[in-house]
Every structure is written in C-alpha cells, then in structure tokens.
Motif scaffolding. Sequence first.
Motif, PDB file in Angstrom:
ATOM      1  N   LYS A   1      47.692 -43.650 -68.471  1.00 44.57           N
ATOM      2  CA  LYS A   1      47.031 -44.647 -69.318  1.00 44.57           C
ATOM      3  C   LYS A   1      45.630 -44.169 -69.678  1.00 44.57           C
ATOM      4  O   LYS A   1      45.155 -44.408 -70.794  1.00 44.57           O
ATOM      5  N   VAL A   2      44.966 -43.507 -68.751  1.00 48.88           N
ATOM      6  CA  VAL A   2      43.620 -42.999 -69.037  1.00 48.88           C
ATOM      7  C   VAL A   2      43.667 -41.989 -70.171  1.00 48.88           C
ATOM      8  O   VAL A   2      42.855 -42.016 -71.095  1.00 48.88           O
ATOM      9  N   ARG A   3      44.641 -41.084 -70.115  1.00 46.86           N
ATOM     10  CA  ARG A   3      44.777 -40.090 -71.191  1.00 46.86           C
ATOM     11  C   ARG A   3      45.009 -40.781 -72.532  1.00 46.86           C
ATOM     12  O   ARG A   3      44.404 -40.414 -73.552  1.00 46.86           O
ATOM     13  N   ALA A   4      45.860 -41.776 -72.540  1.00 52.14           N
ATOM     14  CA  ALA A   4      46.143 -42.501 -73.779  1.00 52.14           C
ATOM     15  C   ALA A   4      44.894 -43.195 -74.307  1.00 52.14           C
ATOM     16  O   ALA A   4      44.613 -43.183 -75.507  1.00 52.14           O
ATOM     17  N   GLU A   5      44.125 -43.807 -73.408  1.00 53.42           N
ATOM     18  CA  GLU A   5      42.901 -44.490 -73.812  1.00 53.42           C
ATOM     19  C   GLU A   5      41.858 -43.501 -74.341  1.00 53.42           C
ATOM     20  O   GLU A   5      41.011 -43.863 -75.150  1.00 53.42           O
ATOM     21  N   MET A   6      41.918 -42.254 -73.882  1.00 56.34           N
ATOM     22  CA  MET A   6      41.014 -41.219 -74.381  1.00 56.34           C
ATOM     23  C   MET A   6      41.460 -40.683 -75.740  1.00 56.34           C
ATOM     24  O   MET A   6      40.712 -39.961 -76.408  1.00 56.34           O
ATOM     25  N   GLY A   7      42.681 -41.009 -76.142  1.00 60.76           N
ATOM     26  CA  GLY A   7      43.205 -40.515 -77.414  1.00 60.76           C
ATOM     27  C   GLY A   7      43.815 -39.135 -77.311  1.00 60.76           C
ATOM     28  O   GLY A   7      44.076 -38.493 -78.330  1.00 60.76           O
ATOM     29  N   HIS A   8      44.091 -38.670 -76.107  1.00 61.29           N
ATOM     30  CA  HIS A   8      44.701 -37.357 -75.907  1.00 61.29           C
ATOM     31  C   HIS A   8      46.216 -37.493 -75.754  1.00 61.29           C
ATOM     32  O   HIS A   8      46.738 -38.575 -75.472  1.00 61.29           O
ATOM     33  N   SER A   9      46.901 -36.377 -75.896  1.00 59.76           N
ATOM     34  CA  SER A   9      48.343 -36.360 -75.681  1.00 59.76           C
ATOM     35  C   SER A   9      48.742 -35.026 -75.073  1.00 59.76           C
ATOM     36  O   SER A   9      48.053 -34.018 -75.227  1.00 59.76           O
ATOM     37  N   LEU A  10      49.871 -35.048 -74.356  1.00 56.80           N
ATOM     38  CA  LEU A  10      50.441 -33.815 -73.826  1.00 56.80           C
ATOM     39  C   LEU A  10      51.220 -33.132 -74.939  1.00 56.80           C
ATOM     40  O   LEU A  10      52.062 -33.762 -75.595  1.00 56.80           O
ATOM     41  N   LYS A  11      50.949 -31.857 -75.157  1.00 57.17           N
ATOM     42  CA  LYS A  11      51.598 -31.120 -76.231  1.00 57.17           C
ATOM     43  C   LYS A  11      52.455 -30.003 -75.663  1.00 57.17           C
ATOM     44  O   LYS A  11      52.053 -29.326 -74.719  1.00 57.17           O
ATOM     45  N   GLY A  12      53.631 -29.835 -76.258  1.00 54.04           N
ATOM     46  CA  GLY A  12      54.540 -28.801 -75.798  1.00 54.04           C
ATOM     47  C   GLY A  12      55.963 -29.228 -76.055  1.00 54.04           C
ATOM     48  O   GLY A  12      56.222 -30.257 -76.692  1.00 54.04           O
ATOM     49  N   GLN A  13      56.892 -28.438 -75.558  1.00 51.47           N
ATOM     50  CA  GLN A  13      58.299 -28.710 -75.795  1.00 51.47           C
ATOM     51  C   GLN A  13      59.072 -28.722 -74.487  1.00 51.47           C
ATOM     52  O   GLN A  13      58.717 -28.036 -73.536  1.00 51.47           O
ATOM     53  N   SER A  14      60.124 -29.512 -74.492  1.00 50.40           N
ATOM     54  CA  SER A  14      61.030 -29.500 -73.348  1.00 50.40           C
ATOM     55  C   SER A  14      62.011 -28.354 -73.501  1.00 50.40           C
ATOM     56  O   SER A  14      62.378 -27.969 -74.616  1.00 50.40           O
ATOM     57  N   ALA A  15      62.412 -27.790 -72.365  1.00 52.58           N
ATOM     58  CA  ALA A  15      63.409 -26.709 -72.385  1.00 52.58           C
ATOM     59  C   ALA A  15      64.815 -27.259 -72.577  1.00 52.58           C
ATOM     60  O   ALA A  15      65.770 -26.488 -72.673  1.00 52.58           O
ATOM     61  N   ARG A  16      64.948 -28.584 -72.604  1.00 54.46           N
ATOM     62  CA  ARG A  16      66.238 -29.253 -72.789  1.00 54.46           C
ATOM     63  C   ARG A  16      67.239 -28.923 -71.689  1.00 54.46           C
ATOM     64  O   ARG A  16      68.443 -29.057 -71.874  1.00 54.46           O
ATOM     65  N   GLN A  17      66.768 -28.476 -70.556  1.00 57.07           N
ATOM     66  CA  GLN A  17      67.636 -28.151 -69.435  1.00 57.07           C
ATOM     67  C   GLN A  17      67.569 -29.262 -68.397  1.00 57.07           C
ATOM     68  O   GLN A  17      66.486 -29.630 -67.956  1.00 57.07           O
ATOM     69  N   LEU A  18      68.730 -29.782 -68.013  1.00 53.08           N
ATOM     70  CA  LEU A  18      68.800 -30.862 -67.046  1.00 53.08           C
ATOM     71  C   LEU A  18      68.956 -30.282 -65.640  1.00 53.08           C
ATOM     72  O   LEU A  18      69.761 -29.368 -65.416  1.00 53.08           O
ATOM     73  N   TRP A  19      68.186 -30.826 -64.710  1.00 50.10           N
ATOM     74  CA  TRP A  19      68.252 -30.399 -63.313  1.00 50.10           C
ATOM     75  C   TRP A  19      68.339 -31.629 -62.421  1.00 50.10           C
ATOM     76  O   TRP A  19      67.822 -32.706 -62.755  1.00 50.10           O
ATOM     77  N   GLY A  20      68.988 -31.448 -61.287  1.00 52.18           N
ATOM     78  CA  GLY A  20      68.993 -32.475 -60.260  1.00 52.18           C
ATOM     79  C   GLY A  20      68.235 -31.977 -59.047  1.00 52.18           C
ATOM     80  O   GLY A  20      68.179 -30.767 -58.783  1.00 52.18           O
ATOM     81  N   VAL A  21      67.631 -32.893 -58.321  1.00 57.14           N
ATOM     82  CA  VAL A  21      66.919 -32.536 -57.093  1.00 57.14           C
ATOM     83  C   VAL A  21      67.294 -33.560 -56.032  1.00 57.14           C
ATOM     84  O   VAL A  21      67.412 -34.753 -56.320  1.00 57.14           O
ATOM     85  N   MET A  22      67.518 -33.105 -54.812  1.00 60.59           N
ATOM     86  CA  MET A  22      67.869 -34.028 -53.747  1.00 60.59           C
ATOM     87  C   MET A  22      67.471 -33.465 -52.388  1.00 60.59           C
ATOM     88  O   MET A  22      67.508 -32.262 -52.157  1.00 60.59           O
ATOM     89  N   ASP A  23      67.049 -34.360 -51.519  1.00 56.71           N
ATOM     90  CA  ASP A  23      66.796 -34.044 -50.116  1.00 56.71           C
ATOM     91  C   ASP A  23      67.989 -34.551 -49.328  1.00 56.71           C
ATOM     92  O   ASP A  23      68.310 -35.750 -49.371  1.00 56.71           O
ATOM     93  N   VAL A  24      68.658 -33.648 -48.597  1.00 57.99           N
ATOM     94  CA  VAL A  24      69.887 -34.023 -47.910  1.00 57.99           C
ATOM     95  C   VAL A  24      69.900 -33.480 -46.490  1.00 57.99           C
ATOM     96  O   VAL A  24      69.210 -32.512 -46.154  1.00 57.99           O
ATOM     97  N   LEU A  25      70.721 -34.116 -45.667  1.00 58.58           N
ATOM     98  CA  LEU A  25      71.059 -33.614 -44.332  1.00 58.58           C
ATOM     99  C   LEU A  25      72.463 -33.031 -44.451  1.00 58.58           C
ATOM    100  O   LEU A  25      73.447 -33.778 -44.529  1.00 58.58           O
ATOM    101  N   PRO A  26      72.585 -31.694 -44.520  1.00 62.49           N
ATOM    102  CA  PRO A  26      73.876 -31.079 -44.848  1.00 62.49           C
ATOM    103  C   PRO A  26      74.689 -30.678 -43.623  1.00 62.49           C
ATOM    104  O   PRO A  26      74.158 -30.484 -42.525  1.00 62.49           O
ATOM    105  N   ARG A  27      75.977 -30.519 -43.852  1.00 64.53           N
ATOM    106  CA  ARG A  27      76.880 -29.851 -42.922  1.00 64.53           C
ATOM    107  C   ARG A  27      77.491 -28.683 -43.707  1.00 64.53           C
ATOM    108  O   ARG A  27      78.240 -28.912 -44.667  1.00 64.53           O
ATOM    109  N   THR A  28      77.183 -27.467 -43.314  1.00 66.30           N
ATOM    110  CA  THR A  28      77.588 -26.319 -44.104  1.00 66.30           C
ATOM    111  C   THR A  28      77.685 -25.074 -43.240  1.00 66.30           C
ATOM    112  O   THR A  28      77.039 -24.987 -42.180  1.00 66.30           O
ATOM    113  N   ASN A  29      78.481 -24.115 -43.701  1.00 65.33           N
ATOM    114  CA  ASN A  29      78.528 -22.805 -43.052  1.00 65.33           C
ATOM    115  C   ASN A  29      77.816 -21.739 -43.882  1.00 65.33           C
ATOM    116  O   ASN A  29      77.967 -20.544 -43.622  1.00 65.33           O
TER     117      ASN A  29
END
Length: 624
Positions: free
Chosen positions: A202-230
């Motif tokens: 909100k502070v950035r918006a009130e200053m009249g600034h914006s984030l500039k750039g592009q998204s890579a359009r790549q979707l990622w998932g992130v998770m913290d888990v307790l695994p059982r694995t070999n």
Amino acid sequence: MQYHLEGFRPGDPSVSLERAQVPAGDVDVLIVGCGPAGLTLASQLSVFSDISVRIAERKSGPLQFGQADGIACRSIEMFEAFGFAEKVIKEAYHVNEVSFWRPGSDGARLARADRIQDVEDDLSEMPHVILSQARVHDFYLDFMAKSPCRLRPDYNRELLSVRRHAEGTHPIEATFACLDQESGNETIRAKYLVGCDGARSKVRAEMGHSLKGQSARQLWGVMDVLPRTNFPDIRLKCAIQSADQGSILIIPREGGYMVRLYIELDALDEAERAADRNITSEQLIGKARAILQPYAFEVAEVAWWSAYEIGQRLCDTFDDVSAKDRGSVRPRLFIAGDACHTHSPKAGQGMNVSMADAFNLGWKLAAVLRGQAVPAVLDTYSEERRGKAKELIDFDKDMARLFSEKPKTDAEAAQFQSYFKKHGRYTAGVETRYDPSMLTGRNRHQALAEGYVVGKRFHSAPVIRLADAKPIQLGHVLKADGRWRIIAFAPRADIGEKDGPVAGFCERLSTGLLARVTPKKADIDAVIDLRVVFQQSHRALDITKLHPLLRPTKGALGLTDYEKVFCPGLGPQDIFDMRRIDREKGAVLVVRPDQYVSMVAPVSHVEDIDSFFGHICPAQLRPD
C-alpha cells in the motif's frame, strides 16, 4: 558482550537498562509491515533511546509459518551484529553439501550426477542454513522487546492512506484502520515512513510507484512435508531434473525430519494466474512422486503448501524523490523488501535481500535523525539497494530458466550445476559491492589490504583479544549500533608504543576527527569506534604502554574499555595472511555501520579519513 559500564547489574545482560519513552503521538520513523525487512529495520532503530519508532502490521499477531527460510552466510553475519546468530545456528538445518540428480545413461532412471560442497572454504565464518522465517521473526521481536525502546509491533493495523505535507517537523501522515476495534481509525505523523508491506504494498501504491517486469508464466508448487521415502539424498539439498516429468528442488528443514519441496508444474497461459488452476496438495504430492521415480515417496503430513508463478519485478526507485528532484528534495518515504523487488525463491535470496535493504537504510535514518550525518546520506539507499536488486533479478532469471529447462544432452544437463558452482559466492550473499559514492571511497590504496575490497562487506577472520587472550572473530565486534568503525592494522615493527605509527595515528585521530564528530559528554567511541590489530603475539605487547585511545575511559564511572586491541590468532595463517594485508606498511580500514568497507588508507593518512568523514558528518550538525 560488554555490560556493567554504568555500574553492576544483575540479571539478563541482553535487556537494556536504558529505557526510552514509549511514543504516544508523533514519531521519528513509522514502519509498515512486520516481515523480515520491517523487523530488521525496527530492531536496528530500537537500540537508540533518542529515536521514536512505531511498527504497524495488518495481521493479528506474529508469523506462525515461514515462507522464505533459506538464510545466507551474509545474513548470519548480520544476525551476529544483533546478537542472535548462535540461536539461529543452533536450531537450523545446515546446508553443507548439494547433490545434483538427472536422468542416467538409460535416459530415464534418475542418477546422482554430482555432490559438491555448498559453501567454499573461508567464504564466511558463518554457515548457510535453513530455518523457519517465523523463528527469525521471533528472534527480532525478542531483540526489540529488550532494547531501550522496548519496541513491540502494533498488530491489527491496516494502512488506509499516506500523505506527505510540504511543511512541518513531521511531514508524513499515515492513517490506519484499527482491525481489533469495532470502529475507529488512528492517524500517526512521522518524520520518515518505510513501507515493508510486501509485494502488494500500500505504501508503494500511495507513493505512485509500481513493480515493473514480466512473469515467466511458469507455475510452481511449494510444500513443507514429513516424508516417507527411500530416496537416498532426502537430507541433502538436491536439484533434480527428470527426463520428462519436470524438476524439483529439495531443501531439508530444521528438526531432522521435515523437507521443503519446490515442484515444477505446467506453464501458465498468457491470461492465466496461479489461482486459476485450483492446485491441491494431493496434486503436488503426485507430481513429486512422478519426478522422483523409481524411488518411493509418501507424505505422512503436510505442514504447509502453496502454488505460485515466477515473476521478476522491480521499482524504478525505492524512495519518493524523482530523478529531477534528487539532491534538492529530501526523501521521506521509502520502500524495502518485496515492496520494491520480487523474484522466485530458487536462489534463496528473497528474505536475505529484504533484510539487507533494511540493514542498509536503518543506520542512515538513525545517523540523520541524531545529527551525525547530512541528509544527503538518505539518497544513497535507493541508489545502492536498487542496483543490488537488479543484479538479483538478472541472476534469478538465469537460475529459474536453467532449473526448468529440459536437458537434451549431458552437456545441457550440466549447465545448471555449473552455474550453481560459479555463483556460490553470490547465493551466499557475500558478493555485494557498492559503487563509489559519498559513503564508499575509491580504491586508491587497495593494495594495502587486498582481502578487504572497498565496497564489499568486512570479511571476518580470527584474532586474539590482547587484554584477556580470548580468541574471537574480528568481525563480531561490528555490532548493529549505528557506529562507524576504523580498524587499523599495524606495520610489522610497530608495538603500539609512543612515537610509533599507530600511536601517531591515534593521537591525530583523537585531536582531529573524533574531537569534531563526538558529541560533548559522550564516550570517545560514541560515533566512531577505533580498533587496532598488531602483528605481535598477545604475550609480547604491554597494554599499559598503548595510546589512551586504545584503552579509553568511558561511562559515568570512568571505567576503562580493554577490548579495543587484538593480535593474530594461533592458526597456521593469521589475519594478515588471510586478508592479504601489507605487513610492512599496515593498513587502515573505514567500515560503515552496516559492515561494508568504505575505504582503505595508509596508517599515516589520517587526513584522507578526516576528509572522507567531512562530507558525511561535518561538525555542528543539527539533529533532524
């Protein structure tokens, strides 16, 4: 840690006996947001009893689940300045090695391609670790609560508006909705406001600034888990690139059982957002299982998960002054952290760079508010930190691209691994270098101390404290207290006695620069803290024959500070060898309050140091 200066005190020495008045109205600095940037800034400012601070947060209480959990070596160095590095190191997972997995010779089954050391030797005395962001917040909150300001966040405060007035001692006016009350707003006036309120700032918006750039359009998932694995490397940081199922990054978590998974999903369409896919935790588990085949992978519990798209965006400036007004208008509004730059979490730099933003800004605000620096110092924040954020985003684009690419040959598959090795110093956070400015001098005398590069952080090394023979890391004397440091490395033959180079340096410093910048009735090291490292053994020097500036009388009781002088450590290499300091001539370093080297000078060139400070803290400055 030093205490008892003003008299004996029982109890916890980390609790400051000095207590500031809790601000009830106007404040010097108002911080919006209790993320890593906001808490770093608040902690740094909370040590000054003569600066009033408030920090406001929309959430109802402290963070419970961390999102950015990788902590670079450089950040641990900074935590040492706040006094809680040992707590972080004790709790955290230590990233000692990294393994790289990709399709084996049959083109399908995963095989370990390499396993390497994560951080090169002597890059830092601190490790690269993983710890919940929430725990880092806890340590900051504890530090703030024990500080002179006894600072505690104001939760349930949603920022509604920010106005900057042309006149008045407190030209910033911020209005908040009090979410913990049935009705009512609160308006706070401040000299400076810093927005640490995230990517939707909100502070950035009130200053009249914006984030500039592009998204890579790549979707990622992130998770913290307790695994059982070999899977054999489940307790190592792993970069895994499968033949046709995508990629996964495994980050072991603290505690010995939990791991974090960054899981590559499908690319997004042009108009699509991450929320449109309705990703579930079961889908993420299934994708991880497919990537890790033929290894078994089950999840006993999901602690936290999310889905996101990669985007690298940057603000044009990190304060409220336009390019045409720079130098004639003082910045009053600032943004830090995700409020001014966003990137993917692959390089593990988000929280680290955000904290570095705040560490850069905090001492500058304090110096101007206390009358110890000219207001122009504040202009350097946007210049310095935007440049570093741009470097991070460029690095992050390459890292994210290489991690997601489907390798067609062994050479292509090895590219990511090669890139990781090459940029290990960058991901450790130690490659930041500030360009020459009013705070960073030219490197005319760099040859005197080649290991202390002007513009880069002070690289610690082991020494022995003369007075008590205690082995310590020299960098650990650089506390987050807003003081500059002058560190003199004595020439070979100098033993500190009268008429020697160091004694002459001390005399000219005490009657010149220190006399000019030190407030009346303040300790001689209140603004600039002098330390000296001699080349002789600690058993060969007589501390009583050193210049009085190296054993100064301080405090109301007139006690002697015996912790100013050091000698080489006892290892096979000493600090002069490790940091390539000229043994015959010695060297003097000027180190900023945020631990970056401002200049290297000969021991005889006191006038160069005096001239440098003359542009930053001339005499008779009026407090802001």
